[in-house]
Scaffold this active site. Structure first.
Site, mmCIF file in Angstrom:
data_model
loop_
_atom_site.group_PDB
_atom_site.id
_atom_site.type_symbol
_atom_site.label_atom_id
_atom_site.label_comp_id
_atom_site.label_asym_id
_atom_site.label_seq_id
_atom_site.Cartn_x
_atom_site.Cartn_y
_atom_site.Cartn_z
ATOM 1 N N LYS A 201 9.386 17.878 1.165
ATOM 2 C CA LYS A 201 9.619 16.022 1.454
ATOM 3 C C LYS A 201 10.123 15.210 0.025
ATOM 4 O O LYS A 201 9.766 16.097 -0.551
ATOM 5 C CB LYS A 201 8.496 15.630 1.972
ATOM 6 N N GLU A 246 -1.980 0.762 4.161
ATOM 7 C CA GLU A 246 -2.492 2.186 2.898
ATOM 8 C C GLU A 246 -3.067 2.252 1.638
ATOM 9 O O GLU A 246 -3.196 1.363 0.698
ATOM 10 C CB GLU A 246 -1.224 2.465 2.156
HETATM 11 C C1 LIG Z 1 6.943 4.168 1.121
HETATM 12 C C2 LIG Z 1 6.887 3.044 1.542
HETATM 13 O O1 LIG Z 1 5.638 3.452 2.887
HETATM 14 C C3 LIG Z 1 5.018 4.603 2.855
HETATM 15 C C4 LIG Z 1 6.105 5.464 3.947
HETATM 16 C C5 LIG Z 1 5.867 5.784 5.543
HETATM 17 C C6 LIG Z 1 7.046 6.311 6.044
HETATM 18 O O2 LIG Z 1 7.580 7.319 4.883
HETATM 19 O O3 LIG Z 1 7.001 6.959 7.571
HETATM 20 C C7 LIG Z 1 4.989 5.315 5.450
HETATM 21 C C8 LIG Z 1 3.629 4.852 5.116
HETATM 22 C C9 LIG Z 1 3.833 4.881 3.590
HETATM 23 O O4 LIG Z 1 3.277 5.890 3.199
HETATM 24 C C10 LIG Z 1 7.272 1.572 2.581
HETATM 25 O O5 LIG Z 1 6.562 1.099 2.378
HETATM 26 O O6 LIG Z 1 7.858 1.212 0.903
#
Ligand SMILES: C=C(O[C@@H]1C=C(C(=O)O)C=C[C@H]1O)C(=O)O
Length: 445
Positions: A201, A246
């Site tokens: 990932k 988060e």
């Molecule tokens: C990277 C971001 O968000 C992150 C990525 C996510 C995802 O890929 O689903 C969800 C929440 C966050 O951990 C962002 O908001 O810029």
């Protein structure tokens, strides 16, 4: 690293400059709505960490610790440890966030010139449930004295916090470092590398630049974020503003919590359709896979510090106004065998970067981000938050965020990213970043 306060240079036997800190109750004085604390802030240099009307706002700088590189967290930690050891504190309340407090923001990548900063403010106003307080921080190079705390009205008036909050006017958006087409190509490349087995990932991010007709008042952004994104932590530290859903880590009296998010679907606006989408998200193997990597990275990073750790087996769906996320609250009890628990900042340093913002395995994902993302993330996706004298504090991941331009008050750089796995479709990932830009676009009005 640079840090103030410094001892007077002509002093033959310099005594370390002490922070003189006083916290007193403000009970019953503040309004109770989500943005009440934020409205106390002055327009320049506002510091904030607020959720559902609770939290801390602060202004002024008694000390500023600037750090850089791979040691940006450790240097900040060491400087704060020295300062808090010499602090002269009178705290009538003794809750998390009373007494000495430092706000911090750190770059995502160690190679970024954005480095890290800890700011010790002059005035802090905080609220937790039905308690509220004001802390004043000064320094004393001579004989330290605890002068009386001025009233909230005096302090706010002196900080300029009563000046009207102003609109940034009309907003135009231009592409940031990478065009949409090039970003889609980069995500395509990331998917290929994952399918080739090089990693599991990677989180790819992009930026968009907003130009406004009037100077941007950060309080305009913060109050709008806090009103609309009530479940998020609205923050402002050193020009980095946002409302993050988060929580990288909270440590409070030996208990540690981390809210891990990964796996996202856009909301439609319709109640029934969103319930159906939540069910789709909760069963999406692609999103569950992304989520699992993020939870594992947090659990592995916390494990060495904890005597017990609770890692939920299945995520819940977190509803935000713009998106739905898969979410897991990881909790633990810190080890006390060595006598002192690690500070919240050292926990944040150990956790950063989680697979929610970097990828798996971390070093390979980080290297790929450097190679193909095409921009400096600066403080986006880095830890942002605050820490108290005992090391307890709260650090979020600087998401749903933007950076104010120190040289141009009419320019704001907005950021968003998303997790890429083998099953990712680049065009859908671009759409996901648009959904994640929504909070800051809304904040601009
Ligand atoms: C990277 C971001 O968000 C992150 C990525 C996510 C995802 O890929 O689903 C969800 C929440 C966050 O951990 C962002 O908001 O810029």
């Amino acid at each position: 690293m640079s840090s103030q306060p410094a001892a007077p240079s002509d002093s033959p036997q310099p005594r370390p400059t002490a922070l003189v800190v006083r916290t007193t109750a403000l009970d019953g004085i503040l309004d109770s709505d989500a943005a009440a604390l934020l409205r106390l802030l002055p327009p320049t240099g506002p510091l904030a960490w607020v959720r559902r009307g609770d939290g801390l706002v602060a202004w002024g700088e008694v000390a500023r610790i600037e750090t850089g590189g791979a040691s940006r967290f450790a240097e900040a930690e060491a400087a704060w440890a020295t300062m808090r050891a010499h602090a002269i504190v009178r705290d009538d309340i003794t809750l998390p966030g009373t007494g000495p407090v430092a706000f911090g923001s750190f770059a995502f990548d160690e190679s970024s010139a954005a480095g890290g900063v800890l700011i010790v403010p002059r005035v802090v106003v905080g609220r937790r449930g039905d308690r509220s307080w004001i802390t004043t921080i000064t320094t004393s190079d001579a004989v330290p004295t605890l002068s009386p705390v001025p009233s909230l009205a005096d302090v706010v008036a002196r900080a300029g916090g009563t000046t009207p909050i102003t609109s940034p006017g009309a907003v135009t958006y231009v592409p940031g470092a990478v065009s949409d087409a090039d970003w889609i190509d980069a995500v395509d490349e990331a998917v290929e590398r994952i399918r080739a087995g090089r990693l599991d990932k990677v989180v790819m991010a992009r930026d968009v630049v907003a130009h406004t007709t009037e100077p941007i008042d950060p309080r305009w952004l913060l109050t709008r974020l806090a009103d609309s994104y009530t479940g998020c932590w609205t923050f402002s530290v050193d020009g980095m503003v946002g409302a993050t859903p988060e929580l990288l880590v909270r440590s409070e009296k030996g208990l540690v919590t981390s809210r891990v998010l990964a796996g996202t679907i856009r909301r439609t606006g319709g109640e029934e359709a969103d319930v159906a989408r939540a069910a789709v998200l909760a069963h999406s193997s692609k999103d569950l896979e992304e989520h699992e990597y993020a939870v594992t990275s947090v659990a592995q990073a916390l494990e060495p510090f904890c005597q017990s750790l609770n890692v939920p087996e299945t995520p819940f769906v977190l509803h935000l106004p713009n998106v739905l996320h898969l979410a897991s609250d990881v909790t633990g009890v810190l080890c006390t065998s060595s006598g002192t628990a690690p500070s919240s900042l050292s926990l944040a340093a150990a956790l950063h970067p989680t697979a929610a913002v970097c990828g798996t395995p971390t070093p390979v994902a980080n290297e790929l981000i450097r190679e193909i993302e095409g921009m400096d993330r600066a403080r986006y996706a880095g830890p942002v938050g605050w820490m108290g004298a005992d090391g307890d504090g709260e650090w979020g991941i600087a998401l749903r965020s933007a950076s104010l331009d120190p040289d141009d008050p009419r320019r704001l750089r907005l950021f968003a990213g998303c997790g890429v796995v083998a099953a990712s479709d680049p065009a859908s990932e671009l759409a996901e970043t648009e959904a994640k830009l929504e909070p800051m676009r809304h904040a601009l009005g």
